[in-house]
Design a protein around this motif. Structure first.
Motif: not given
Length: 223
Positions: A55-65
């Motif tokens: 929720p909020g921030m998916d795993g793809w976005t977390l990994l990218r950042q």
């Protein structure tokens, strides 16, 4: 060996944390993508077990950042077994990919394999031909000559040089360095490559940054 689990489903998160602790790891648990990113950036984990659907921030976005500033190994967990998802995860910088449901013993085995690889690659310096990158001091030299780079130029150089011979697509470079979806009309990656070449390659006879037409860019030493 300290691990971070990012999993929003309470039962699954508790199961993973309990099992990994019993397997000899010290496992922390984050229930949201934002909390997971904060913990991964602030603390020194040896590996992150990351659920894709958060929720909020998916795993793809977390990994990218995360990849924009740290090279912590990441094992992705997902309920989807689409080839495109696996490719996306690996292009974003994941080290492995495990589809739910999975056998816990396989998870532990994959974690140990990643960590063995990580120890071999987690070095203070990256050397390619006469180019040397001091990762922690953020110092770059070629043929003994100091090269001054911007933060983005350094991140791009490190991304390419730490995996010599591996082609990096424009989409992957854009997602990791600029946190953006690649648009074919956008030349931000090509401009960044040209600026990097002007400092890394143009003053020297041997070129290290190469273009693979229709595919992307790579760094390697060629005769």
């Amino acid at each position: 060996m300290r691990l971070l689990i990012v999993e929003d489903e309470p039962k699954t998160g508790a199961y993973l944390r309990k099992g990994l602790n019993e397997s000899g790891f010290v496992a922390d648990l984050a229930a949201t993508g934002l909390d997971g990113l904060d913990m991964a950036l602030e603390l020194d984990y040896e590996l992150v077990v990351l659920d894709v659907m958060l929720p909020g921030m998916d795993g793809w976005t977390l990994l990218r950042q995360l990849r924009a500033s740290k090279d912590t190994p990441v094992l992705l967990l997902t309920a989807r077994d689409e080839v495109s998802d696996r490719v996306k995860g690996l292009e974003l910088g994941a080290d492995d990919y495990l589809v739910k449901p999975f056998d816990f013993s396989e998870l532990v085995a994959r974690i140990k394999t990643i960590m063995r690889r990580g120890k071999a690659r987690n070095v203070d310096t990256v050397q390619l031909a006469d180019l040397e990158i001091d990762v922690f001091k953020r110092k770059v030299t070629r043929a003994g000559r100091r090269i001054e780079l911007t933060a983005k130029e350094f991140a791009l150089l490190h991304l390419l040089a730490k995996r010599p011979g591996e082609v990096h697509s424009r989409a992957m470079i854009a997602s990791q360095l600029w946190d953006m979806n690649f648009d074919s009309d956008t030349n931000v990656v090509d401009v960044a490559i040209r600026r990097l070449r002007a400092k890394i390659d143009d003053p020297f006879e041997k070129k290290l940054v190469h273009t693979m037409r229709g595919m992307g860019y790579l760094m390697e030493e060629r005769d």
